[in-house]
Design an enzyme around this catalytic site. Structure first.
Site, PDB file in Angstrom:
ATOM      1  NE  ARG A 174     -26.312  16.621   3.760  1.00 41.18           N
ATOM      2  CZ  ARG A 174     -25.760  15.430   3.561  1.00 41.18           C
ATOM      3  NH1 ARG A 174     -24.811  15.015   4.364  1.00 41.18           N
ATOM      4  NH2 ARG A 174     -26.160  14.667   2.570  1.00 41.18           N
ATOM      5  NE  ARG A 247      -8.259  10.346 -15.210  1.00 36.92           N
ATOM      6  CZ  ARG A 247      -6.942  10.284 -15.062  1.00 36.92           C
ATOM      7  NH1 ARG A 247      -6.157  10.215 -16.123  1.00 36.92           N
ATOM      8  NH2 ARG A 247      -6.399  10.242 -13.869  1.00 36.92           N
ATOM      9  NE  ARG A 278     -13.369   5.292  -4.435  1.00 38.66           N
ATOM     10  CZ  ARG A 278     -14.670   5.313  -4.688  1.00 38.66           C
ATOM     11  NH1 ARG A 278     -15.476   6.024  -3.920  1.00 38.66           N
ATOM     12  NH2 ARG A 278     -15.181   4.644  -5.704  1.00 38.66           N
ATOM     13  CE1 TYR A 346     -19.749   7.073 -12.641  1.00 37.02           C
ATOM     14  CE2 TYR A 346     -21.347   8.551 -11.627  1.00 37.02           C
ATOM     15  CZ  TYR A 346     -20.472   7.488 -11.536  1.00 37.02           C
ATOM     16  OH  TYR A 346     -20.332   6.813 -10.350  1.00 37.02           O
ATOM     17  CG  ASP A 348     -25.197   8.013  -9.187  1.00 30.91           C
ATOM     18  OD1 ASP A 348     -23.972   7.772  -9.187  1.00 30.91           O
ATOM     19  OD2 ASP A 348     -25.689   9.078  -8.774  1.00 30.91           O
TER      20      ASP A 348
END
Length: 368
Positions: A174, A247, A278, A346, A348
């Site tokens: 962005r 994974r 993280r 995968y 969401d």
């Protein structure tokens, strides 16, 4: 006899069970874990809702799905704005004007675009063949080296040169001072945690946890007219075409005797030396004011049979193997395959819910 045996009490199975019950169908939901909710399950620790299987931040542009989840539980106003830590240097994600200012000292979008274009041209990449080349062609070498390379190689356990370009094609960049990671119109966390939502979905439905479908497969298959299967598709077919790769993740969760550890819910560690990708500080998802805090370090690992499968490795080899299992699944007239493991994709959360609703309408009709 039940109308449906639903294998897996995650999002797909819970939505299907709720909608089938609304249509007067009987369901039995089973799950091998000792809880419902699948990977969106929250565990309360020190009065804080801990995302047991990694951070789950709901986001969607689909108002129908946003209204649907809010019919079970009210969502808060949490906005995902992760921070990247590269050897102690902190940068805003997604890549935006705050990132570019910290990295290069520039202050205008035009300066940022010029800097990225200079680095693109210097790299001389015209037809990206792998993730590294794709990333450099999108954001230049500085951002790639500091904020993409180390994190991505830890995440996937492979050199970025050996990863397909498509993984990073939708990299958010962005040229505004906007730290909101998602572009979606709707975003938030369920007030009280995801358990509230799943419990509402499964209210009045028979649920058995700590039950492994494969240990009592023959007897379970006789209990219902149809099966809704959300587990690993290769396991359903006894691995006859080989094992699909994933994974996996390991989590180290700690209770700290301080009220604020990192000041943000998500901090990514993008250097290659830090072993985790993280740290999640869970209280910030719900604007918690508790005296203590709970953090989770997230370690990507190679998946072995028996581990939790998280991310399908959709390379050519695995995709070809999945096609063979998909052909077998298409011939199963009394089994519905749904969710990320059964479709080797995968998703969401909003995509899982959308897929489940589409499946229900195809199977049982639209209730309006």
């Amino acid at each position: 006899m039940y109308d449906y045996l639903i294998v897996g009490a995650g999002l797909f199975g819970s939505v299907f069970a709720y909608e089938a019950k609304r249509r007067g169908k009987t369901c039995l939901v089973i799950d091998k874990r000792n809880h419902i909710g699948g990977n969106v399950y929250n565990e309360e620790i020190a009065g804080i809702n801990v995302h047991k299987y990694g951070a789950h931040i709901f986001h969607t542009n689909n108002k129908k799905i946003w209204d649907y989840v809010n019919s079970f539980v009210e969502f808060n106003r949490y906005t995902n704005a992760p921070i990247a830590n590269y050897n102690g240097e902190l940068y805003n994600l997604p890549f935006n004007m705050n990132t570019f200012n910290k990295l290069w000292g520039i202050i205008t979008p035009e300066q940022a675009k010029q800097k990225i274009e200079e680095q693109r041209k210097a790299a001389g990449i015209t037809d990206p063949k792998n993730l590294e080349e794709q990333a450099i062609s999108l954001v230049g070498t500085d951002i790639y080296e500091k904020l993409i390379k180390g994190y991505t190689e830890k995440q996937w356990g492979r050199s970025a040169k050996d990863l397909p370009a498509f993984i990073i094609k939708r990299l958010p960049v962005r040229f505004t001072y906007d730290n909101n990671y998602f572009n979606d119109k709707y975003q938030g966390i369920p007030i009280g945690g995801y358990n509230v939502m799943i419990e509402k979905m499964l209210e009045g439905v028979e649920v058995r946890t700590d039950v492994d479908f494969f240990e009592e497969r023959e007897s379970f298959e006789k209990l219902a007219n149809k099966i809704v299967y959300t587990g690993m598709i290769d396991q359903y077919f006894d691995y006859q075409h080989g094992i699909l790769d994933y994974r996996s993740l390991q989590f180290e969760t700690k209770v700290l005797d301080i009220d604020n550890y990192q000041g943000n819910a998500v901090v990514n560690y993008t250097d290659k030396e830090t072993p985790y990708t993280r740290i999640i500080e869970h209280k910030h998802f719900e604007f918690g004011t508790q005296d203590k805090t709970v953090i989770t370090e997230e370690y990507p690992t190679e998946w072995q049979q028996g581990d939790e499968p998280y991310y399908p490795i959709n390379d050519d080899k695995n995709n070809e193997t999945y096609k063979k299992y998909k052909a077998l699944a298409d011939n199963e007239s009394n089994v519905i395959f749904g969710g990320r493991l059964a479709t080797y994709k995968y998703y969401d959360m909003h995509q899982v819910i959308g897929s489940a609703l589409t499946t229900v309408e195809k199977e049982l009709g639209d209730l309006g």
